[in-house]
Design a protein around this motif. Structure first.
Motif, PDB file in Angstrom:
ATOM      1  N   LEU A   1     -12.030  -5.167 -18.100  1.00 54.15           N
ATOM      2  CA  LEU A   1     -10.635  -4.745 -17.963  1.00 54.15           C
ATOM      3  C   LEU A   1     -10.237  -3.776 -19.067  1.00 54.15           C
ATOM      4  N   ARG A   2     -11.050  -3.715 -20.123  1.00 51.72           N
ATOM      5  CA  ARG A   2     -10.627  -3.055 -21.354  1.00 51.72           C
ATOM      6  C   ARG A   2     -10.326  -1.565 -21.161  1.00 51.72           C
ATOM      7  N   ALA A   3     -11.182  -0.857 -20.415  1.00 51.95           N
ATOM      8  CA  ALA A   3     -11.007   0.591 -20.289  1.00 51.95           C
ATOM      9  C   ALA A   3      -9.658   0.920 -19.647  1.00 51.95           C
ATOM     10  N   ASP A   4      -9.334   0.222 -18.548  1.00 54.91           N
ATOM     11  CA  ASP A   4      -8.050   0.479 -17.878  1.00 54.91           C
ATOM     12  C   ASP A   4      -6.875   0.079 -18.768  1.00 54.91           C
ATOM     13  N   PHE A   5      -7.029  -1.037 -19.462  1.00 53.30           N
ATOM     14  CA  PHE A   5      -5.968  -1.485 -20.375  1.00 53.30           C
ATOM     15  C   PHE A   5      -5.709  -0.421 -21.447  1.00 53.30           C
ATOM     16  N   ASP A   6      -6.782   0.056 -22.061  1.00 51.27           N
ATOM     17  CA  ASP A   6      -6.626   1.056 -23.127  1.00 51.27           C
ATOM     18  C   ASP A   6      -6.013   2.346 -22.598  1.00 51.27           C
ATOM     19  N   ARG A   7      -6.454   2.755 -21.418  1.00 56.32           N
ATOM     20  CA  ARG A   7      -5.968   4.018 -20.860  1.00 56.32           C
ATOM     21  C   ARG A   7      -4.467   3.936 -20.546  1.00 56.32           C
ATOM     22  N   LEU A   8      -4.058   2.831 -19.888  1.00 54.60           N
ATOM     23  CA  LEU A   8      -2.659   2.744 -19.438  1.00 54.60           C
ATOM     24  C   LEU A   8      -1.702   2.441 -20.588  1.00 54.60           C
ATOM     25  N   THR A   9      -2.114   1.559 -21.507  1.00 55.32           N
ATOM     26  CA  THR A   9      -1.237   1.336 -22.666  1.00 55.32           C
ATOM     27  C   THR A   9      -1.218   2.607 -23.520  1.00 55.32           C
ATOM     28  N   GLY A  10      -2.366   3.306 -23.573  1.00 56.35           N
ATOM     29  CA  GLY A  10      -2.434   4.551 -24.344  1.00 56.35           C
ATOM     30  C   GLY A  10      -1.443   5.576 -23.831  1.00 56.35           C
ATOM     31  N   ALA A  11      -1.265   5.623 -22.507  1.00 56.77           N
ATOM     32  CA  ALA A  11      -0.319   6.591 -21.932  1.00 56.77           C
ATOM     33  C   ALA A  11       1.108   6.276 -22.386  1.00 56.77           C
ATOM     34  N   VAL A  12       1.437   4.969 -22.466  1.00 49.05           N
ATOM     35  CA  VAL A  12       2.784   4.592 -22.921  1.00 49.05           C
ATOM     36  C   VAL A  12       2.942   4.918 -24.412  1.00 49.05           C
ATOM     37  N   PHE A  13       1.895   4.620 -25.187  1.00 49.59           N
ATOM     38  CA  PHE A  13       1.931   4.971 -26.618  1.00 49.59           C
ATOM     39  C   PHE A  13       2.176   6.472 -26.788  1.00 49.59           C
ATOM     40  N   ALA A  14       1.466   7.280 -25.987  1.00 52.22           N
ATOM     41  CA  ALA A  14       1.604   8.727 -26.118  1.00 52.22           C
ATOM     42  C   ALA A  14       3.024   9.165 -25.788  1.00 52.22           C
ATOM     43  N   GLU A  15       3.567   8.598 -24.703  1.00 54.24           N
ATOM     44  CA  GLU A  15       4.919   8.991 -24.310  1.00 54.24           C
ATOM     45  C   GLU A  15       5.940   8.561 -25.366  1.00 54.24           C
TER      46      GLU A  15
END
Lengths: 130, 315
Positions: free
Chosen positions: B258-272
């Protein structure tokens, strides 16, 4: 899109965050003076449609910092028991309301004017398609 | 045109036909709050709706219709304990949130989590002939299988939002995959839960963005909250023998997947939100093996005291 929502974007009935909207601090201000008034979120009126084909009906009001959060708060406050399929939120100050003190002049005039109702009229003889 | 009234009476019949007849246990709740008023037009007309309930699972387990394997039960216990401990934590916000509206929002999320916990624990109990209550109220600290993240203190509102952010994105990825589990009950519970968790994702992401981009104070607090919570992310994605066996059987998925999707999607919120992903060392974890931090004992003491003081009581 998967059968369980879009994995890429969280489910939301409201649009994305309006980043140009005025920012309101979350929660109470840590005010230095106890007499300073606490900043309050604006008031929103909530309209809920209970099922397809019916109108949105006023359900109540709530406080929220912006429209996107108002929709979410409305979902949490007014559709907890399966009451709705659609929600509108309207800034309370955008609503122009009739003056309760003007009830007499505003709303009593139609009383007694039964000729404004279809039942006042008797069916004339010989008129078809009525 | 002269109105005949037929349209309004049709609308009324239509709406009543949609009311579910199931009244077992709770009396008829299908009547509008306004009583005999114009129920078809009422915004507060309430119906129970149709969905998988914990009671349905308990019934299936009791009647022997379903019985989890030992591994599936152990796994359901983990998921159930995660949700149960989080529900207990979130419930503490009731009457304490910064605004009344947020009070209800957090309370709703707590109840969603409690529902998932009840379903998972009811199912898990099938392997050992235990009820959800026996599992929730009469197990000791080292018998709980929740990860450390879920027992972390509420802190201020920002810390709770940071914890919700991690939990909801993790649970969404997990339940989304479990809907395809070969274990029909786990799949069914997950299918119900994933929609609710999707809303929890939205709730936490909205608040991350607002706190990060609000005032200097709110940004400082959410940055601090995320740093406090982030050490407990690692434990969620650790595989072990149980998850490997279950993944092989198609019952569950490896947490690490699950880690890759978790990192990618939370990363998008962090970026925004223009935030950095916290660079902090991982906490040791151990919740899945019954090793907990000092917090769980206090949570259990409060959660279990009534049931233990009055065993078998009902109200």
């Amino acid at each position: 899109m998967s059968p369980h929502g879009n994995p890429e974007v969280p489910a939301s009935s409201a649009g994305a965050v309006e980043s140009t909207a005025a920012k309101v601090p979350a929660g109470p201000e840590t005010s230095s003076e106890s007499s300073a008034p606490r900043s309050v979120w604006p008031l929103w009126e909530v309209f809920v449609r209970s099922s397809r084909g019916l109108s949105h009906v006023h359900a109540g009001s709530l406080h929220a910092p912006d429209a996107a959060m108002a929709l979410r708060n409305a979902r949490d406050l007014y559709t907890r028991r399966n009451e709705g399929v659609s929600i509108w939120v309207v800034p309370a100050d955008a609503i122009a309301a009739s003056d309760p003190d003007a009830k007499g002049s505003f709303f009593e005039s139609p009383q007694g004017k039964d000729y404004r109702h279809a039942t006042y009229y008797t069916k004339s003889e010989g008129v078809k398609h009525l | 045109m002269i109105p005949t009234g037929s349209h309004s009476s049709q609308a009324r019949t239509g709406s009543l036909a949609g009311v579910a007849p199931d009244t077992e246990g709770h009396g008829d709740i299908s009547v509008g709050v306004a009583g005999s008023g114009d129920s078809s037009a009422s915004a507060t007309r309430i119906t129970p709706g149709n969905a998988l309930r914990p009671e349905d699972i308990a019934l299936e387990v009791r009647t022997g219709l379903v019985k989890p394997s030992e591994d599936a039960a152990e796994y359901a216990l983990r998921l159930g304990d995660d949700a149960l401990i989080l529900a207990q934590r979130l419930g503490h916000w009731i009457s304490r949130a910064p605004e009344l509206e947020e009070d209800v929002a957090l309370g709703n999320i707590a109840l969603d989590q409690l529902g998932h916990a009840r379903s998972f624990l009811s199912y898990a109990g099938g392997a050992w002939e235990k009820s959800e209550d026996e599992l929730a109220y009469f197990r000791r600290e080292h018998e709980f299988r929740s990860a450390h993240l879920f027992e972390q203190p509420n802190g201020d509102f920002a810390v709770t939002i940071a914890r919700q952010f991690v939990v909801s994105y993790y649970q969404f990825e997990l339940y989304r995959r479990l809907t395809e589990s070969t274990d029909a009950t786990l799949a069914a519970i997950s299918a119900k839960a994933v929609k609710e968790v999707d809303y929890h994702r939205d709730h936490s992401a909205q608040w991350i963005l607002r706190l990060a981009q609000g005032t200097e104070e709110s940004r400082r607090r959410i940055t601090h909250g995320l740093r406090l919570i982030w050490p407990y992310v690692e434990e969620l994605f650790v595989d072990d023998e149980l998850t490997s066996r279950l993944a092989e059987a198609g019952t569950a998925v490896e947490p690490s997947s699950l880690r890759a999707d978790f990192d990618r999607l939370t990363g998008a919120v962090f970026a925004e939100a223009e935030l950095e992903v916290p660079n902090v060392p991982a906490a040791p974890g151990g919740g899945r093996r019954g090793k907990h931090s000092e917090h769980l004992g206090y949570i259990l003491a409060e959660m279990q005291v009534l049931a233990r003081e009055h065993p078998g009581a009902s109200w």
